[in-house]
Scaffold this motif. Structure first.
Motif, PDB file in Angstrom:
ATOM      1  N   ALA A 115     -19.967  25.758 -71.194  1.00 51.98           N
ATOM      2  CA  ALA A 115     -20.406  24.533 -72.182  1.00 51.98           C
ATOM      3  C   ALA A 115     -19.700  23.190 -71.533  1.00 51.98           C
ATOM      4  O   ALA A 115     -18.694  23.189 -71.146  1.00 51.98           O
ATOM      5  N   ALA A 116     -20.667  22.427 -71.482  1.00 52.38           N
ATOM      6  CA  ALA A 116     -20.349  20.986 -71.029  1.00 52.38           C
ATOM      7  C   ALA A 116     -20.403  20.256 -72.129  1.00 52.38           C
ATOM      8  O   ALA A 116     -21.333  19.961 -72.803  1.00 52.38           O
ATOM      9  N   VAL A 117     -19.198  19.416 -72.239  1.00 53.34           N
ATOM     10  CA  VAL A 117     -19.037  18.647 -73.524  1.00 53.34           C
ATOM     11  C   VAL A 117     -18.684  17.239 -73.196  1.00 53.34           C
ATOM     12  O   VAL A 117     -17.959  16.938 -72.298  1.00 53.34           O
ATOM     13  N   THR A 118     -19.100  16.316 -73.941  1.00 46.02           N
ATOM     14  CA  THR A 118     -18.582  14.756 -73.939  1.00 46.02           C
ATOM     15  C   THR A 118     -17.484  14.550 -74.891  1.00 46.02           C
ATOM     16  O   THR A 118     -17.565  15.059 -75.999  1.00 46.02           O
ATOM     17  N   VAL A 119     -16.302  13.938 -74.212  1.00 44.29           N
ATOM     18  CA  VAL A 119     -15.021  13.990 -75.197  1.00 44.29           C
ATOM     19  C   VAL A 119     -14.602  12.440 -74.981  1.00 44.29           C
ATOM     20  O   VAL A 119     -14.869  11.825 -74.038  1.00 44.29           O
ATOM     21  N   ALA A 120     -14.030  11.784 -76.315  1.00 45.78           N
ATOM     22  CA  ALA A 120     -13.787  10.473 -76.420  1.00 45.78           C
ATOM     23  C   ALA A 120     -12.600  10.366 -75.699  1.00 45.78           C
ATOM     24  O   ALA A 120     -12.436   9.331 -74.995  1.00 45.78           O
ATOM     25  N   ASP A 121     -11.630  11.091 -75.428  1.00 45.33           N
ATOM     26  CA  ASP A 121     -10.342  10.802 -74.625  1.00 45.33           C
ATOM     27  C   ASP A 121     -10.155  12.194 -73.613  1.00 45.33           C
ATOM     28  O   ASP A 121      -9.542  12.961 -74.045  1.00 45.33           O
ATOM     29  N   ILE A 122     -10.621  12.115 -72.314  1.00 43.48           N
ATOM     30  CA  ILE A 122     -10.764  13.277 -71.554  1.00 43.48           C
ATOM     31  C   ILE A 122      -9.193  13.812 -71.197  1.00 43.48           C
ATOM     32  O   ILE A 122      -8.916  14.841 -71.047  1.00 43.48           O
ATOM     33  N   ASP A 123      -8.280  13.023 -71.111  1.00 47.84           N
ATOM     34  CA  ASP A 123      -6.866  13.351 -70.958  1.00 47.84           C
ATOM     35  C   ASP A 123      -6.334  13.938 -71.937  1.00 47.84           C
ATOM     36  O   ASP A 123      -5.719  15.068 -71.871  1.00 47.84           O
ATOM     37  N   TRP A 124      -6.410  13.749 -73.592  1.00 41.98           N
ATOM     38  CA  TRP A 124      -6.101  14.392 -74.470  1.00 41.98           C
ATOM     39  C   TRP A 124      -6.643  15.637 -74.588  1.00 41.98           C
ATOM     40  O   TRP A 124      -5.954  16.859 -74.609  1.00 41.98           O
ATOM     41  N   SER A 125      -8.024  15.688 -74.487  1.00 47.79           N
ATOM     42  CA  SER A 125      -8.772  17.113 -74.538  1.00 47.79           C
ATOM     43  C   SER A 125      -8.140  18.039 -73.374  1.00 47.79           C
ATOM     44  O   SER A 125      -8.105  19.106 -73.405  1.00 47.79           O
ATOM     45  N   LEU A 126      -8.101  17.508 -72.321  1.00 44.06           N
ATOM     46  CA  LEU A 126      -7.621  18.271 -70.945  1.00 44.06           C
ATOM     47  C   LEU A 126      -6.284  18.936 -71.426  1.00 44.06           C
ATOM     48  O   LEU A 126      -5.964  20.218 -71.399  1.00 44.06           O
ATOM     49  N   LYS A 127      -5.139  18.236 -71.882  1.00 48.05           N
ATOM     50  CA  LYS A 127      -3.903  18.499 -72.364  1.00 48.05           C
ATOM     51  C   LYS A 127      -4.195  19.813 -73.473  1.00 48.05           C
ATOM     52  O   LYS A 127      -3.368  20.740 -73.618  1.00 48.05           O
ATOM     53  N   PHE A 128      -4.972  19.380 -74.497  1.00 48.01           N
ATOM     54  CA  PHE A 128      -5.057  20.443 -75.530  1.00 48.01           C
ATOM     55  C   PHE A 128      -5.547  21.757 -75.023  1.00 48.01           C
ATOM     56  O   PHE A 128      -5.035  22.740 -75.517  1.00 48.01           O
ATOM     57  N   PHE A 129      -6.662  21.866 -74.171  1.00 48.51           N
ATOM     58  CA  PHE A 129      -7.257  23.071 -73.964  1.00 48.51           C
ATOM     59  C   PHE A 129      -6.239  23.756 -72.865  1.00 48.51           C
ATOM     60  O   PHE A 129      -6.298  24.905 -72.895  1.00 48.51           O
ATOM     61  N   GLN A 130      -5.413  23.010 -72.111  1.00 48.89           N
ATOM     62  CA  GLN A 130      -4.438  23.679 -71.318  1.00 48.89           C
ATOM     63  C   GLN A 130      -3.333  24.484 -72.160  1.00 48.89           C
ATOM     64  O   GLN A 130      -2.868  25.599 -71.934  1.00 48.89           O
ATOM     65  N   THR A 131      -2.938  23.681 -73.241  1.00 45.83           N
ATOM     66  CA  THR A 131      -1.666  24.144 -73.692  1.00 45.83           C
ATOM     67  C   THR A 131      -2.153  24.957 -75.025  1.00 45.83           C
ATOM     68  O   THR A 131      -1.272  26.007 -74.891  1.00 45.83           O
ATOM     69  N   VAL A 132      -2.980  24.665 -75.808  1.00 44.15           N
ATOM     70  CA  VAL A 132      -3.325  25.845 -76.777  1.00 44.15           C
ATOM     71  C   VAL A 132      -4.124  27.034 -76.260  1.00 44.15           C
ATOM     72  O   VAL A 132      -3.853  28.071 -76.796  1.00 44.15           O
ATOM     73  N   LEU A 133      -5.042  27.063 -75.491  1.00 44.04           N
ATOM     74  CA  LEU A 133      -5.869  27.949 -74.987  1.00 44.04           C
ATOM     75  C   LEU A 133      -5.641  28.636 -73.642  1.00 44.04           C
ATOM     76  O   LEU A 133      -5.956  29.620 -73.399  1.00 44.04           O
ATOM     77  N   GLY A 134      -4.519  27.929 -72.847  1.00 45.11           N
ATOM     78  CA  GLY A 134      -3.979  28.513 -71.694  1.00 45.11           C
ATOM     79  C   GLY A 134      -5.121  28.413 -70.484  1.00 45.11           C
ATOM     80  O   GLY A 134      -5.092  28.970 -69.460  1.00 45.11           O
TER      81      GLY A 134
END
Length: 127
Positions: free
Chosen positions: A11-30
């Motif tokens: 899935a390709a999605v548009t996000v409001a804060d790409i840095d926050w989103s990157l950290k979230f997916f790395q940390t929570v979902l590995g």
């Protein structure tokens, strides 16, 4: 701490804060970063192993946003608990507990993996 993993077909999605989103997916979902695209030193797009592409929002952050992401996780209860501990992440009212919404409006639908399926799927090189 046990190593985490999850799976999203793509899935390709548009996000409001790409840095926050990157950290979230790395940390929570590995999820691990496989490549990135920057412009003038600013992160524009990032691809994560597991099929997720994050795209920095244009001036209109709703433009191009996907409807939701279906993500298979190793431990449903633990992942849901960790997600909901993030500021601004909340369950979707009127939906089963597997639906959560992130601060920028992105909606996630979580699925418990069938034993060993994530490892098998992530072990396949499709390109």
């Amino acid at each position: 701490m046990e190593k985490k993993a999850s799976y999203l077909e793509h899935a390709a999605v548009t996000v409001a804060d790409i840095d926050w989103s990157l950290k979230f997916f790395q940390t929570v979902l590995g999820m691990t970063e496989t490549r990135r695209k920057e412009k003038d030193g600013n992160l524009q797009q990032v691809w994560l192993k597991g099929g997720l592409q994050l795209v920095a929002a244009p001036e209109d952050p709703a433009a191009g946003r996907g409807h939701h992401l279906g993500i298979v996780v190793q431990d449903f209860a633990a992942t849901l608990q960790e997600m909901l501990a993030y500021e601004g992440v909340h369950p979707m009212e009127g939906r089963p507990e597997k639906w959560v919404q992130l601060p920028d409006g992105l909606v996630l639908e979580l699925f418990q993996e069938k034993p060993g399926s994530i490892e098998k799927v992530l072990g396949i090189e499709v390109k």
